[in-house]
Design an enzyme around this catalytic site. Structure first.
Site, PDB file in Angstrom:
ATOM      1  N   LYS A   1      -1.174  -5.565  15.958  1.00  0.00           N
ATOM      2  CA  LYS A   1      -2.589  -5.159  16.006  1.00  0.00           C
ATOM      3  C   LYS A   1      -3.238  -5.754  17.260  1.00  0.00           C
ATOM      4  O   LYS A   1      -4.278  -6.413  17.198  1.00  0.00           O
ATOM      5  CB  LYS A   1      -3.334  -5.586  14.743  1.00  0.00           C
ATOM      6  CG  LYS A   1      -2.722  -4.996  13.476  1.00  0.00           C
ATOM      7  CD  LYS A   1      -3.650  -4.103  12.738  1.00  0.00           C
ATOM      8  CE  LYS A   1      -3.009  -3.389  11.562  1.00  0.00           C
ATOM      9  NZ  LYS A   1      -1.837  -3.961  10.918  1.00  0.00           N
TER      10      LYS A   1
ATOM     11  N   GLY B   1       2.306   2.268  -2.281  1.00  0.00           N
ATOM     12  CA  GLY B   1       2.988   1.335  -3.184  1.00  0.00           C
ATOM     13  C   GLY B   1       2.030   0.267  -3.660  1.00  0.00           C
ATOM     14  O   GLY B   1       1.057   0.560  -4.343  1.00  0.00           O
TER      15      GLY B   1
END
Lengths: 224, 224
Positions: free
Chosen positions: B64, B175
């Protein structure tokens, strides 16, 4: 003491040895050291962190963290174990489960949280400058210890100071990027971050001394 | 293939051995692997990169990145040398001497640039969502290879797809974070990023197979 030295090793050198060499020569002049992402990515945090063992000033991991809170908190846990006592993150990720999670973890670990609200490159104007009020309110909510605001834009330093009287302001961009030592301090910063002007000098210790001397003189002038 | 596995080692394990163990068991099922910042900070990029030697899928460094262009470019040089062939950076640093510098370096090195325009945590709404148009225009100007948009917010995936037809969309959040396999694909994503649902399973290979199977079935339904 108002000088933080930015350690960004050039390519092709051993980053750990390079950091150690500058650190040993300047540790009694600087109030702290800021280590950039490239060096930490290359060597890993524990090898870099070892360099500063026994130093009681600021050891800042300048990762410009900008992830979800859990990931940032996990990163800071690893950094704290490696001897870092401050970390730089972006206010841009927001408070809820962003800086909130990170600042809680930082407090728990005794790590100082420093947030970016403005940057020194031209692209900073395109998106960040338009939301600077929001970024400052994220800093306020997260009760960050410090804020990064560029010395090359003293009006931004002044603006942050006017909005957050209690925060420490750390200003990069002094030296190679164009600001003179003392410019940001006179605008309300607490520390100036100097990199290449010191680290690429043939005599880093002498260069660091000169910066501190220039800061002192600038402060005398602007406070007169 | 539409599955990227997120490798985020739990605390207390050797991150390199942990990554290797998951990788070896799932490499023929996944189109790529995404390695988070904490593991890279802990072990260093070269030790992590070695795990994937000889693998010809995506090896994504999820740092990031959100720094000035020069620092991000320097970081990517180091990552490329360690075997990473894709990197995640933030569009919010802007184009000029931000993503412009980084994307040029990525092209030179053959590294795929993936930009974040939206995140999955609640704080993403506070600042980023309000400037998503600007972020998308930064992605356009930088001609990024891909974009990250959260599977937990399919409307954001649809929005990005409607604005950038040519871009690859990578969607995390499947998930453990709540989205079901196929949700993001049906909204226009190219890849879904699945972490804990596979990596913390007692049988990661079987769990990965099940995700791919669920993706296939979801795509059949939504394309019907």
């Amino acid at each position: 003491l108002t000088l933080i030295i930015a350690l960004d090793p050039p390519t092709g050198v051993d980053p750990v040895e390079w950091c150690r060499s500058i650190f040993e020569r300047t540790r009694d002049i600087a109030t702290g050291f800021k280590i950039g992402l490239p060096a930490i990515v290359e060597a890993g945090a524990s090898r870099i962190g070892e360099v500063f063992r026994g130093f009681d000033g600021l050891v800042i991991a300048d990762l410009k963290l900008a992830d979800i809170g859990d990931i940032m908190a996990l990163t800071v846990e690893k950094l704290a174990r490696c001897g870092f006592n401050a970390v730089i993150a972006h206010a841009f990720v927001g408070y809820e489960r962003g800086l909130s999670t990170l600042s809680e973890k930082c407090r728990e670990l005794g790590v100082k949280l420093v947030a970016v609200v403005s940057m020194s490159h031209p692209g900073s104007v395109e998106v960040m400058d338009g939301v600077v009020e929001k970024l400052i309110s994220v800093v306020e909510r997260a009760r960050c210890w410090g804020v990064v605001a560029p010395a090359t834009r003293p009006e931004m330093v002044r603006f942050v100071r006017s909005r957050l009287s209690w925060v420490k302001i750390l200003s990069p961009g002094v030296g190679a990027q164009g600001a003179r030592p003392g410019d940001a301090l006179c605008a309300g910063a607490d520390y100036e971050i100097v990199g290449r002007a010191i680290t690429r000098s043939s005599d880093p210790r002498e260069a660091a001394r000169r910066v501190v001397e220039e800061q002192r003189r600038a402060l005398e002038r602007c406070r007169a």
